[in-house]
Write an enzyme that holds these catalytic residues in place. Sequence first.
Site, short mmCIF file in Angstrom:
data_model
loop_
_atom_site.label_atom_id
_atom_site.label_comp_id
_atom_site.label_asym_id
_atom_site.label_seq_id
_atom_site.Cartn_x
_atom_site.Cartn_y
_atom_site.Cartn_z
N GLU A 255 10.97 7.91 -1.45
CA GLU A 255 10.35 6.98 -1.30
C GLU A 255 10.76 5.62 -1.23
O GLU A 255 11.75 5.03 -1.73
CB GLU A 255 9.85 6.25 -2.52
CG GLU A 255 8.57 7.41 -3.00
CD GLU A 255 7.15 7.29 -2.33
OE1 GLU A 255 6.96 6.29 -1.85
OE2 GLU A 255 6.02 8.25 -2.59
N CYS A 289 9.31 -3.09 -2.05
CA CYS A 289 9.29 -1.87 -1.10
C CYS A 289 8.16 -2.36 -0.32
O CYS A 289 7.52 -2.46 0.37
CB CYS A 289 9.04 -0.39 -1.69
SG CYS A 289 8.66 -0.28 -2.96
#
Length: 488
Positions: A255, A289
């Site tokens: 990720e 993010c």
Amino acid sequence: MKLNDPRLFRQLAYIDGKWTHSESGDDQAVFDPASGETLGHVPLLAAHQITHAVDVAQRAFALWRQLNVEARAARLHKWFDLLQEHREDLAHIMTLEQGKPLKDARGEVDYGASFIQWFAEEGRRAYGETIPSHIPNAALGTLKEPIGVAAMVTPWNFPLAMITRKAAAALAAGCTVVVKPANETPFSALALAELAERAGIPAGVFNVITGEPERVSELLCGDDRVKSVSFTGSTRVGRLLLRQSADSVKRVALELGGNAPFIVCEDMDPDEAAKAAIDAKFQTAGQDCLAANRIFVHRSLYDRFLDCFAERMKNLKVGNGMMDVDIGPLIHGRAVEMANAMVDDALSKGARLIAGDQRMAPGTNFFMPTLLADITSEMRVFREETFSPVAAVCAFDDYDAVIEAANDTEYGLAAYVYTYDVRRIWKLLRGLEYGMVSVNSVKMTGPPIPFGGVKQSGLGREGARQGLEEYLETKYYCLGNMPTLSGS
Ligand code: NAD
């Protein structure tokens, strides 16, 4: 550190159910990013201690995988209950080590806990299949089996939830876990270990190691007994772990970074869109993010949008996360330097500074929310994750062009679209090369959704049934020469 339950503040690694010093005596200080004060220390484990964590996880795997799914679920539910019970202390630890406002830290405890509750139940649904046989007198099917020891390396921006999103899935599947939290934020991870022990998760099943990042990743990725590595962090380090895992051909889930476009179409009310963009930009001081990194606004509402955004941005309070603020400090001085460098780069290439005065910053690690207009694809704010409270906005005229601009990046994690026009929604949804597209909602994540990116934003998914699959192997079986229904 003042906690209701002081035993949640641990300054030792947790291996095989034991709180562990570094044998060499090496340790590392952890700082409060708001004040710069030292919060405590954690050990820098020696190489053989890291390998020992894999030994115990491997041993514990034999027992944990065999435990009845009910018994595993009961322990996970207990862990969830304990996170709820100790919510205030966990939030307090997180704010001190990460800097985010206490209200956001409480939100992260709830979010992190929700994965444990959800996977406790999803673990019951690790179903195999029956396959209609093409082989005479054979019975065919699949079993789902836990993959084995799962290693995890996690970031500092979500010190608790990035662990539970991985670990809850792995534990529910029957895997054992070795986690290396970010060196900036180890105390949330160690508090999780304390609560896992109280929840009855057996020794060796959930281990938290602290150490030099390069040494830890090399040992975990290179160890044949570690069957999966799951990493959340920067694309640069993700690539490194992928390379380190190649020799032992293990499963890797990544990720990584994002560069989220936030697209506001011409039918939107500019203030409604500005309010949403503020929410999508400034959470965790922009160190997220999913943060809106490039805000594209239809030219017909561009000026009004900028006014509304600047007006709302004025109301954001910046300060120590322990106080009633919206934006805490950045994680360290290097992050402040990077934010300054990105703003300077944009201004030198023609961006307009609409608002943001760094002289108002309440301390060295703080960065005041900043609004830049007229950004272009040559600027760092367009190409890189700003990871700071710098909002970068530009106008667009045409939908094909905005799709092309939004996709003009190596990243592909999340995108936001604001419009109520169904045909535009469909065009953007299909055209955007992102793992997740959220239309008219800033909130998009949670346990039931498959979280993850395409392109260089990552591999694999977390949460949802796909998140459980990451920790399961499919074993095919063929039972030949079986009796037919007529008994012959
Ligand atoms: P980072 O890559 O610097 O660090 C992440 C982890 O890797 C930490 O545990 C760190 O100690 C370790 N690490 C750092 N350098 C290493 C090295 N050379 N070898 C081995 N391990 C190393 O990232 P960060 O600064 O902690 O986090 C920010 C990044 O994480 C951003 O790019 C952000 O977008 C990304 N992120 C992604 C998601 C997601 O779900 N996609 C979620 C949160 C953060």
